[in-house]
Design a protein around this motif. Structure first.
Motif, short mmCIF file in Angstrom:
data_model
loop_
_atom_site.label_atom_id
_atom_site.label_comp_id
_atom_site.label_asym_id
_atom_site.label_seq_id
_atom_site.Cartn_x
_atom_site.Cartn_y
_atom_site.Cartn_z
N THR A 1 0.85 -1.18 0.00
CA THR A 1 0.00 0.00 0.00
C THR A 1 0.89 1.24 0.00
O THR A 1 1.79 1.35 0.83
CB THR A 1 -0.91 0.02 1.23
OG1 THR A 1 -1.70 -1.17 1.24
CG2 THR A 1 -1.83 1.23 1.21
N PHE A 2 0.63 2.13 -0.93
CA PHE A 2 1.48 3.31 -1.09
C PHE A 2 0.85 4.56 -0.49
O PHE A 2 -0.38 4.71 -0.48
CB PHE A 2 1.75 3.57 -2.57
CG PHE A 2 2.68 2.57 -3.21
CD1 PHE A 2 2.20 1.38 -3.71
CD2 PHE A 2 4.03 2.84 -3.29
CE1 PHE A 2 3.05 0.45 -4.29
CE2 PHE A 2 4.90 1.92 -3.87
CZ PHE A 2 4.41 0.72 -4.37
N GLY A 3 1.69 5.46 -0.02
CA GLY A 3 1.25 6.80 0.31
C GLY A 3 1.01 7.59 -0.97
O GLY A 3 1.28 7.10 -2.08
N THR A 4 0.54 8.82 -0.80
CA THR A 4 0.14 9.61 -1.96
C THR A 4 1.29 10.36 -2.62
O THR A 4 1.11 10.97 -3.66
CB THR A 4 -0.95 10.61 -1.56
OG1 THR A 4 -0.51 11.34 -0.42
CG2 THR A 4 -2.25 9.90 -1.23
N GLY A 5 2.47 10.33 -2.02
CA GLY A 5 3.64 10.93 -2.64
C GLY A 5 3.94 12.33 -2.16
O GLY A 5 3.05 13.09 -1.78
N THR A 6 5.23 12.66 -2.15
CA THR A 6 5.72 14.01 -1.81
C THR A 6 6.67 14.46 -2.90
O THR A 6 7.66 13.78 -3.18
CB THR A 6 6.46 14.01 -0.47
OG1 THR A 6 5.55 13.65 0.58
CG2 THR A 6 7.06 15.38 -0.18
N LYS A 7 6.35 15.59 -3.51
CA LYS A 7 7.22 16.13 -4.54
C LYS A 7 8.24 17.06 -3.89
O LYS A 7 7.87 18.08 -3.33
CB LYS A 7 6.42 16.88 -5.60
CG LYS A 7 7.24 17.32 -6.80
CD LYS A 7 6.36 17.91 -7.89
CE LYS A 7 7.18 18.28 -9.12
NZ LYS A 7 6.33 18.83 -10.20
N LEU A 8 9.49 16.66 -3.95
CA LEU A 8 10.57 17.42 -3.33
C LEU A 8 11.34 18.20 -4.38
O LEU A 8 11.74 17.65 -5.41
CB LEU A 8 11.53 16.47 -2.60
CG LEU A 8 12.82 17.10 -2.07
CD1 LEU A 8 12.52 18.11 -0.96
CD2 LEU A 8 13.79 16.02 -1.58
N GLN A 9 11.56 19.47 -4.08
CA GLN A 9 12.42 20.30 -4.92
C GLN A 9 13.53 20.86 -4.06
O GLN A 9 13.27 21.48 -3.03
CB GLN A 9 11.63 21.45 -5.55
CG GLN A 9 12.45 22.30 -6.51
CD GLN A 9 11.63 23.41 -7.15
OE1 GLN A 9 10.43 23.53 -6.94
NE2 GLN A 9 12.29 24.23 -7.96
N VAL A 10 14.76 20.60 -4.47
CA VAL A 10 15.93 21.12 -3.77
C VAL A 10 16.53 22.23 -4.62
O VAL A 10 16.99 22.00 -5.74
CB VAL A 10 16.98 20.02 -3.51
CG1 VAL A 10 18.16 20.60 -2.75
CG2 VAL A 10 16.36 18.86 -2.75
N ILE A 11 16.52 23.43 -4.05
CA ILE A 11 16.97 24.62 -4.79
C ILE A 11 18.47 24.82 -4.58
O ILE A 11 18.93 24.79 -3.44
CB ILE A 11 16.20 25.86 -4.31
CG1 ILE A 11 14.70 25.66 -4.54
CG2 ILE A 11 16.68 27.11 -5.02
CD1 ILE A 11 13.86 26.75 -3.91
N PRO A 12 19.21 25.03 -5.67
CA PRO A 12 20.67 25.22 -5.54
C PRO A 12 21.03 26.43 -4.68
O PRO A 12 20.29 27.39 -4.60
CB PRO A 12 21.13 25.43 -6.98
CG PRO A 12 20.06 24.85 -7.82
CD PRO A 12 18.77 25.03 -7.06
#
Lengths: 113, 114
Positions: free
Chosen positions: B103-114
């Motif tokens: 069973t999966f979670g709904t996801g987290t979109k991660l953005q790492v800014i330089p």
């Protein structure tokens, strides 16, 4: 990497038309899975197979059928595609049967207009 | 019914920061907790995983913390890099009739800014 190939990778179709997605594995694994991925829902299991001609439903199986005539191929069919079936479809095989770790294919993006 | 709840939905951090993604589950039958990383146009790939009898697991810059009593687990990314920008999914699995039901979670979109 596990050998999983999905085809087609992209498809645009119209409502009411049949669509078949193919998953091909070279790992000779008994289990194969079809998931769909939608924003806000994560990945949800559609159907899975535990051997040739042995399949079972997942949590979102309505509107989908599957077939497995050979160990290496698992087909997902939408008999009459609807707009709600616009999604990205992933095939997977177990990486480790005792854990639930999965190897995924690269996905098939389906758009139903 | 969402059996694995994941938060936040999206996350932006500066390079070098420590993003934290949290997941909570309800089903005590879950016995394995993997995390997957997904880049655009690719399938999810296993990142790190933990069993419930372990409170923490580290692999490189990635750490899972697990709280069995609270039924929560989290992913920490140390010294985050722009190459870590991806969508992360937590998952939980249990044996269901001979196969491992995931069973999966709904996801987290991660953005790492330089």
């Amino acid at each position: 990497d596990a050998g999983i190939t999905q085809s087609p990778r992209h498809k645009v179709t119209e409502t009411g038309t049949p669509v078949t997605l193919r998953c091909h594995q070279t790992e000779n694994h008994r289990y194969m899975y079809w998931y769909r991925q939608d924003p806000g829902h994560g990945l949800r299991l559609i159907h899975y197979s535990y051997g040739v001609k042995d399949t079972d439903k997942g949590e979102v199986s309505d509107g989908y059928s599957v077939s497995r005539s050979k160990t290496e191929d698992f087909l997902l069919t939408l008999e009459s595609a609807t707009s709600s079936q616009t999604s990205v479809y992933f095939c997977a095989i177990p990486a480790d049967m005792g854990t639930g770790e999965l190897f995924f294919g690269e996905g098939s993006r389906l758009t139903v207009l | 019914q969402q059996q694995v709840k994941q938060s936040p939905q999206s996350l932006i951090v500066q390079k070098g920061g420590i993003p934290i993604i949290n997941c909570a589950y309800e089903n005590t039958a879950f016995d394995y907790f993997p995390w997957y990383q997904q880049f655009p146009g690719k399938g999810p790939a296993l990142l790190i995983a933990i069993r419930p009898d372990v409170s923490e697991k580290k692999e490189g810059r990635f750490t899972i913390s697990f709280n069995k009593s609270a039924k929560q687990f989290s992913l920490h990314i140390m010294d985050s890099q722009p190459g870590d920008s991806a969508t992360y999914f937590c998952a939980a699995s249990t044996n269901s009739g001979g196969y491992q039901k995931v069973t999966f979670g709904t996801g987290t979109k991660l953005q790492v800014i330089p």
